[in-house]
Design a protein around this motif. Structure first.
Motif, PDB file in Angstrom:
ATOM      1  N   UNK A   1       0.791  -1.222   0.000  1.00 23.25           N
ATOM      2  CA  UNK A   1       0.000   0.000   0.000  1.00 23.25           C
ATOM      3  C   UNK A   1       0.822   1.270   0.000  1.00 23.25           C
ATOM      4  N   UNK A   2       2.081   1.206   0.427  1.00 22.24           N
ATOM      5  CA  UNK A   2       2.928   2.397   0.450  1.00 22.24           C
ATOM      6  C   UNK A   2       3.489   2.745  -0.921  1.00 22.24           C
ATOM      7  N   UNK A   3       3.516   1.781  -1.833  1.00 25.38           N
ATOM      8  CA  UNK A   3       4.093   2.018  -3.164  1.00 25.38           C
ATOM      9  C   UNK A   3       3.075   1.932  -4.292  1.00 25.38           C
ATOM     10  N   UNK A   4       2.075   1.062  -4.148  1.00 33.17           N
ATOM     11  CA  UNK A   4       1.064   0.891  -5.201  1.00 33.17           C
ATOM     12  C   UNK A   4      -0.070   1.876  -4.920  1.00 33.17           C
ATOM     13  N   UNK A   5       0.088   3.070  -5.420  1.00 30.91           N
ATOM     14  CA  UNK A   5      -0.893   4.137  -5.207  1.00 30.91           C
ATOM     15  C   UNK A   5      -1.352   4.680  -6.554  1.00 30.91           C
ATOM     16  N   UNK A   6      -2.513   5.338  -6.596  1.00 35.33           N
ATOM     17  CA  UNK A   6      -2.961   5.932  -7.870  1.00 35.33           C
ATOM     18  C   UNK A   6      -1.909   6.874  -8.453  1.00 35.33           C
ATOM     19  N   UNK A   7      -1.855   6.898  -9.766  1.00 33.35           N
ATOM     20  CA  UNK A   7      -0.924   7.741 -10.525  1.00 33.35           C
ATOM     21  C   UNK A   7       0.518   7.240 -10.486  1.00 33.35           C
ATOM     22  N   UNK A   8       0.774   6.094  -9.859  1.00 27.81           N
ATOM     23  CA  UNK A   8       2.109   5.495  -9.934  1.00 27.81           C
ATOM     24  C   UNK A   8       2.154   4.546 -11.135  1.00 27.81           C
ATOM     25  N   UNK A   9       3.332   4.332 -11.727  1.00 25.85           N
ATOM     26  CA  UNK A   9       3.410   3.452 -12.912  1.00 25.85           C
ATOM     27  C   UNK A   9       2.908   2.037 -12.655  1.00 25.85           C
ATOM     28  N   UNK A  10       3.219   1.462 -11.498  1.00 28.72           N
ATOM     29  CA  UNK A  10       2.783   0.094 -11.233  1.00 28.72           C
ATOM     30  C   UNK A  10       1.267   0.025 -11.070  1.00 28.72           C
ATOM     31  N   UNK A  11       0.670   1.050 -10.492  1.00 28.86           N
ATOM     32  CA  UNK A  11      -0.786   1.088 -10.343  1.00 28.86           C
ATOM     33  C   UNK A  11      -1.456   1.135 -11.722  1.00 28.86           C
ATOM     34  N   UNK A  12      -0.961   2.003 -12.580  1.00 27.40           N
ATOM     35  CA  UNK A  12      -1.543   2.131 -13.920  1.00 27.40           C
ATOM     36  C   UNK A  12      -1.370   0.843 -14.722  1.00 27.40           C
ATOM     37  N   UNK A  13      -0.242   0.173 -14.544  1.00 26.20           N
ATOM     38  CA  UNK A  13      -0.008  -1.071 -15.277  1.00 26.20           C
ATOM     39  C   UNK A  13      -0.944  -2.173 -14.790  1.00 26.20           C
ATOM     40  N   UNK A  14      -1.145  -2.264 -13.486  1.00 25.76           N
ATOM     41  CA  UNK A  14      -2.091  -3.243 -12.952  1.00 25.76           C
ATOM     42  C   UNK A  14      -3.506  -2.943 -13.410  1.00 25.76           C
ATOM     43  N   UNK A  15      -3.852  -1.673 -13.438  1.00 30.33           N
ATOM     44  CA  UNK A  15      -5.199  -1.277 -13.867  1.00 30.33           C
ATOM     45  C   UNK A  15      -5.432  -1.614 -15.337  1.00 30.33           C
ATOM     46  N   UNK A  16      -4.379  -1.549 -16.150  1.00 29.73           N
ATOM     47  CA  UNK A  16      -4.532  -1.884 -17.571  1.00 29.73           C
ATOM     48  C   UNK A  16      -4.792  -3.374 -17.784  1.00 29.73           C
ATOM     49  N   UNK A  17      -4.417  -4.205 -16.815  1.00 33.96           N
ATOM     50  CA  UNK A  17      -4.676  -5.647 -16.904  1.00 33.96           C
ATOM     51  C   UNK A  17      -6.025  -6.027 -16.295  1.00 33.96           C
ATOM     52  N   UNK A  18      -6.681  -5.083 -15.626  1.00 36.09           N
ATOM     53  CA  UNK A  18      -7.941  -5.386 -14.940  1.00 36.09           C
ATOM     54  C   UNK A  18      -9.065  -5.817 -15.878  1.00 36.09           C
TER      55      UNK A  18
END
Length: 358
Positions: free
Chosen positions: A192-209
């Motif tokens: 939760x400290x790194x996977x936040x909205x507007x972070x690259x990893x968050x956007x990449x996970x969201x693209x796989x949703x």
């Protein structure tokens, strides 16, 4: 005729040999050093011997030439030849010179890929992150290459998450992304400290949703990534809860499991409520009495029953329109047609406004 031609050619060859002899005369035997020691008294004896012996001076020159060549191009030792068969693979994103500051820590994945990173960056991600990485060192010295028991694709995603950079260029799969986030606690990092909205990893996970909605939602729920879980839940409206396994339910936890069930139940109830209300009545006239308008109500109820058998949380707007719009063409009364069209717009607008996330 042939004899004269042969004589002419012989004469020409003789003239050429005489001219060559005048240009390059044969030296006397005494001018050639080592000739007599080789067993030949004259130059003629040397030319008549099929395989003349090599003089000692010639052997000495060849030996000196061989020694000088070896000094210029020495032979490669056997152990060096064997070492050239061993190659070291370096990460394309975390290699020497990949960042402005020189790296002070080298990590090696389980499949032998080297990652050149910075201890300060890892320490900034979490107070326990650096010690977790160093715990895999066999010698306990930070300058050594630290073997990390993770494959290169997983370690690459973890490091990109720590550096807050995108790993999209490596085309990680959904399984690799989810596995990497699940393993962050192993390295002393709370996702939760790194996977936040507007972070690259968050956007990449969201693209796989859209493709792996239930897997992304389960992972997000497990680590209490609220924003990601809410965004992924919008792609679960067509998901059948009967397909949810016990393992997935246990991983997402009771809180997010309940919210997902409530989302599905609420949307089904809202759909039934919207569809159950038929079109209104218009003032009766000679051409369209109240009895005629009741036929419209019965036709609408028939369409509602048809949809109710298969009503789902992900009921599409086009399906609603495809069921009720054909009613308009069966009516002769323009006022009834207007009332049906108005009701279809109200249902579509109301259904679009129903909450579609947990």
């Amino acid at each position: 005729m042939q004899t004269s031609q042969w004589a002419s050619e012989f004469y020409t060859q003789h003239e050429q040999s005489q001219a060559a002899a005048s240009l390059y005369p044969t030296p006397p035997s005494e001018t050639i050093p080592g000739l007599e020691s080789s067993g030949f008294n004259t130059m003629l004896g040397l030319t008549e011997t099929p395989t003349p012996l090599v003089s000692p001076a010639h052997v000495f020159v060849q030996s000196e030439l061989a020694n000088s060549t070896e000094s210029l191009f020495p032979s490669v030792p056997q152990e060096l030849e064997e070492s050239t068969d061993q190659f070291m693979t370096v990460s394309t994103s975390f290699h020497p010179g990949a960042h402005p500051v020189e790296s002070d820590l080298v990590l090696s994945s389980a499949d032998g890929v080297l990652f050149y990173v910075h201890a300060s960056t890892i320490d900034k991600a979490s107070p326990t992150a650096l010690s977790s990485f160093l715990s895999f060192s066999t010698s306990g010295i930070k300058e050594d290459i630290i073997p990390i028991p993770e494959l290169a694709p997983i370690l690459n995603i973890i490091l990109h998450t720590i550096y807050q950079s995108s790993c999209a260029q490596n085309s990680p799969s959904s399984n690799e992304l989810i596995e990497a986030i699940d393993k962050l606690p192993r390295f002393g990092i709370t996702p939760g400290t790194l996977v936040r909205p507007n972070t690259p990893i968050y956007q990449l996970l969201l693209s796989h949703a859209p493709i792996r909605a239930i897997d992304v939602f389960t992972m997000a729920a497990h680590h209490n990534l609220r924003e990601l879980a809410e965004a992924a839940s919008s792609h679960l409206l067509a998901y059948s809860m009967d397909n949810l396994s016990d393992e997935m339910a246990a991983k997402m936890g009771s809180y997010y499991l309940k919210r997902l069930f409530l989302l599905h139940m609420t949307r089904v109830e809202e759909a039934k409520k919207l569809l159950s209300q038929p079109p209104g009545f218009h003032p009766a006239n000679k051409k369209c009495t109240f009895e005629d308008q009741r036929k419209v109500t019965r036709a609408w109820a028939l369409g509602t029953t048809y949809l109710a058998w298969d009503v789902r949380p992900g009921l599409s707007l086009s399906r609603i329109q495809n069921v009720f719009e054909p009613l308009v063409s069966t009516m002769e009364c323009t006022a009834c047609q207007d009332m049906v069209k108005k009701r279809i717009r109200e249902v579509v607008t109301g259904w679009a406004a129903v909450k579609c996330t947990i």
